[in-house]
Design a protein around this motif. Structure first.
Motif, PDB file in Angstrom:
ATOM      1  N   ILE A 116      -4.234   0.054 -12.482  1.00 48.23           N
ATOM      2  CA  ILE A 116      -5.219   0.594 -11.538  1.00 48.23           C
ATOM      3  C   ILE A 116      -6.581   0.170 -12.072  1.00 48.23           C
ATOM      4  N   LEU A 122      -2.544  -1.075  -2.802  1.00 40.44           N
ATOM      5  CA  LEU A 122      -1.593  -1.508  -3.831  1.00 40.44           C
ATOM      6  C   LEU A 122      -1.032  -2.882  -3.474  1.00 40.44           C
ATOM      7  N   TYR A 123      -0.851  -3.701  -4.515  1.00 36.89           N
ATOM      8  CA  TYR A 123      -0.365  -5.069  -4.328  1.00 36.89           C
ATOM      9  C   TYR A 123       0.684  -5.399  -5.384  1.00 36.89           C
ATOM     10  N   LEU A 144       3.461   5.949  -8.218  1.00 41.87           N
ATOM     11  CA  LEU A 144       3.271   4.577  -8.677  1.00 41.87           C
ATOM     12  C   LEU A 144       4.163   4.281  -9.874  1.00 41.87           C
ATOM     13  N   LEU A 186       2.597  -4.398 -10.401  1.00 47.21           N
ATOM     14  CA  LEU A 186       1.884  -3.689  -9.342  1.00 47.21           C
ATOM     15  C   LEU A 186       0.428  -3.514  -9.737  1.00 47.21           C
ATOM     16  N   GLN A 187      -0.457  -3.689  -8.771  1.00 44.19           N
ATOM     17  CA  GLN A 187      -1.893  -3.604  -9.028  1.00 44.19           C
ATOM     18  C   GLN A 187      -2.550  -2.774  -7.934  1.00 44.19           C
ATOM     19  N   ALA A 188      -3.079  -1.611  -8.312  1.00 46.37           N
ATOM     20  CA  ALA A 188      -3.882  -0.805  -7.392  1.00 46.37           C
ATOM     21  C   ALA A 188      -5.320  -1.268  -7.557  1.00 46.37           C
ATOM     22  N   HIS A 227       0.825  -1.199   0.000  1.00 47.35           N
ATOM     23  CA  HIS A 227       0.000   0.000   0.000  1.00 47.35           C
ATOM     24  C   HIS A 227       0.867   1.259   0.000  1.00 47.35           C
ATOM     25  N   MET A 247      -3.143   4.672  -1.612  1.00 45.99           N
ATOM     26  CA  MET A 247      -3.591   3.803  -2.697  1.00 45.99           C
ATOM     27  C   MET A 247      -3.507   2.351  -2.227  1.00 45.99           C
ATOM     28  N   ARG A 276      -9.604   4.498  -6.123  1.00 44.83           N
ATOM     29  CA  ARG A 276      -8.308   3.848  -5.939  1.00 44.83           C
ATOM     30  C   ARG A 276      -7.235   4.863  -5.535  1.00 44.83           C
ATOM     31  N   ALA A 324       2.315  -1.319 -14.087  1.00 43.98           N
ATOM     32  CA  ALA A 324       1.426  -0.992 -12.975  1.00 43.98           C
ATOM     33  C   ALA A 324       0.023  -0.815 -13.532  1.00 43.98           C
TER      34      ALA A 324
END
Length: 397
Positions: free
Chosen positions: A155, A82-83, A141, A113-115, A67, A80, A126, A153
Motif C-alpha cells: 500500500i 488495487l492492482y 487484502l 498486489l499493489q494498493a 479493486h 481500495m 488508499r 501486498a
C-alpha cells in the motif's frame, strides 16, 4: 483471483475495472474538501477510469485492476484502488531489492498486489470509506494475498493515519521522503521570498528573471481554457521526458484526451509560449488544499525554465488560490533550495512468508533511521532565514 466474503451481510469482492463500481458510490467514500474539490484528485473514479479507458493500465501493462470493495446489503462501505502487478515499475516506492531477494531464494515475487494510484507518487487515501472499516480492508487484502498464493501486498503513498492502522494489523511500515512546499501565511510570492535568507532570495529572483527571459510568455491554464492543441503539445513534452528518464512513457496519448474530457477543472497546465507556440510545460492536478506537480517536458532548452514552470509558478498559483501545499513529485534534493522541504512518505507492506517478513522488517527499521537522519540534514540546508531581516538588508534589496 478470488476474495472471500465476511459473514452473511458483508461482502468483499474484487473488481477487474473501476467501471464495475458506480462513480457516485466510489467518490462518496472520500468527502470533498474546500469548494467541493476532491482532497485527492487521483483516487477519484474519473482519474482511475481515465487510466483504464486510455489503456495506460490493463492487460499487457503490468497493472491489472483488482479493486477491492466492501459492501453491506448492497451498499458500498469501503474500497481500495488495487492492482495485480507484473513488475515494480511506475510505483516510486521501490521494492526491486525485495523482488531480487525473493527470487534468489527460489520464490516467484510477481504477480504481487499493489494498493496505489498508478504512476502517481502523491500521498492520498488508499483505504477509502469510514476509518473504522480500515481493519476490514487490511485483513481482506492480506487474505486475498495468501488465498491466491501471492508473494506480497503493498500500500504505497498512503496517509500517516492509514500507516498507523496498517501497523496495528501487522503490516510493515516503510518511511521514505519527498520534498513539499508549505504556505506559512506568506500571502503572495513576495511574502514567501521575505522568509528566505538574503542569498537564497537573490538566487530565486535571478532564476525567475532568467526563465522569464526565454523570449515568450508563460500562461497557466485550467478548465475551459484548456484546448486539444495544448495536449498535443504536452504529449510531445511528456514523450521527451519519458524517453530520457525512464525509457518508455507510462501514459498513453489517449489518457490526456480522457482527463481533458473528464477532469479539466482538476488540472493546471503551465505552458511557456514563444511566438504563440508551446515550447515547455508542467502538468499539475488540483486538490482541495494541495497542488500536485506531475509532469514536465520541453522541446527547447532555456536556463531556469524548468524551475520556473514546475516550482515557482506552482507556488504562485497555490498562494493566489488559497492552497496550503505543493507536492512537486518524486525525488530531487535540488528542490530544497527552492523552498520545498523534506516530508515523510508512508507505505505498508505484507509478505506471505514470515521469515522474509522478519528480514524486511529489520531492513526497514535501519532504512527509517537513515531517512530520518537525511531529512534532518536536508532540512538544515533549507533556504529559510533564521531571524528577522535586518533593516540595512531590506534597504539594499
Amino acid at each position: 483471483m478470488t476474495a472471500s466474503a465476511r459473514g452473511p451481510r458483508v461482502q468483499i469482492a474484487l473488481h477487474d475495472s473501476i467501471t464495475e463500481i458506480a462513480a457516485a458510490d466510489w467518490d462518496a467514500l472520500s468527502p470533498p474538501g474546500r469548494d467541493g474539490r476532491p482532497r485527492d484528485p487521483f483516487t477519484t473514479h474519473r482519474f482511475l477510469a481515465a487510466l483504464e479507458r486510455s489503456g495506460s493500465v490493463g492487460p499487457g501493462t503490468g497493472w491489472e485492476a483488482k479493486h477491492l470493495s466492501v459492501r453491506q446489503d448492497g451498499r458500498l462501505l469501503a474500497a481500495m484502488p488495487l492492482y495485480a502487478k507484473g513488475h515494480s515499475q511506475g510505483e516510486y516506492v521501490f521494492d526491486h531489492a525485495f523482488a531480487d531477494a525473493w527470487q534468489r531464494a527460489g520464490g516467484q515475487y510477481y504477480p504481487k498486489l499493489q494498493a496505489a494510484v498508478p504512476f502517481t507518487p502523491a500521498t492520498g487515501p488508499r483505504l477509502l470509506g469510514d476509518p473504522a472499516l480500515r481493519p476490514i480492508l487490511l485483513r481482506a487484502l492480506r487474505e486475498v494475498t495468501e488465498g491466491n498464493g501471492l508473494s506480497s501486498a503493498h500500500i504505497t503513498f498512503c496517509t500517516a493515519d492509514e500507516a498507523a492502522a496498517g501497523t496495528r494489523e501487522g503490516y510493515l511500515h516503510r518511511v521514505t521522503q519527498q520534498f513539499h512546499w508549505h504556505d506559512a501565511g506568506y500571502g503572495d510570492f513576495t511574502g514567501f521570498l521575505a522568509a528566505l535568507s538574503s542569498r537564497k532570495r537573490k538566487t530565486i529572483r535571478r532564476e525567475r528573471a532568467q526563465a522569464q527571459d526565454f523570449g515568450g510568455d508563460i500562461v497557466a491554464l485550467t478548465g475551459t481554457a484548456l484546448q486539444p492543441a495544448h495536449w498535443e503539445a504536452f504529449w510531445r513534452f511528456y514523450q521527451d521526458t519519458g524517453h530520457r528518464k525512464w525509457g518508455r512513457p507510462y501514459l498513453t496519448r489517449a489518457f490526456f484526451d480522457e482527463v481533458h474530457r473528464t477532469m479539466a477543472d482538476d488540472i493546471l497546465l503551465v505552458l511557456a509560449l514563444r511566438d504563440g507556440r508551446p515550447v515547455a510545460g508542467a502538468l499539475n492536478f488540483i486538490g482541495a488544499d494541495t497542488l500536485f506537480g506531475r509532469y514536465w517536458g520541453c522541446i527547447e532548452d532555456h536556463p531556469c525554465l524548468h524551475f520556473e514552470l514546475c516550482y515557482y509558478q506552482a507556488i504562485d498559483w497555490a498562494l493566489a488560490h488559497g492552497l496550503s501545499r505543493v507536492e512537486a513529485g518524486a525525488q530531487g534534493e535540488h528542490k530544497v533550495a527552492r523552498g520545498y522541504l523534506p516530508a515523510e512518505i508512508h507505505s505498508l507492506h505484507w509478505f506471505a512468508d514470515p521469515r522474509f517478513r522478519e528480514a524486511v522488517a529489520d531492513y526497514l527499521r535501519a532504512e527509517a533511521a537513515a531517512v530520518g537522519e537525511e531529512m534532518h540534514l536536508l532540512e538544515s540546508y533549507g533556504p529559510f532565514r533564521r531571524g528577522p531581516i535586518p533593516e540595512e538588508e531590506e534597504e539594499r534589496e
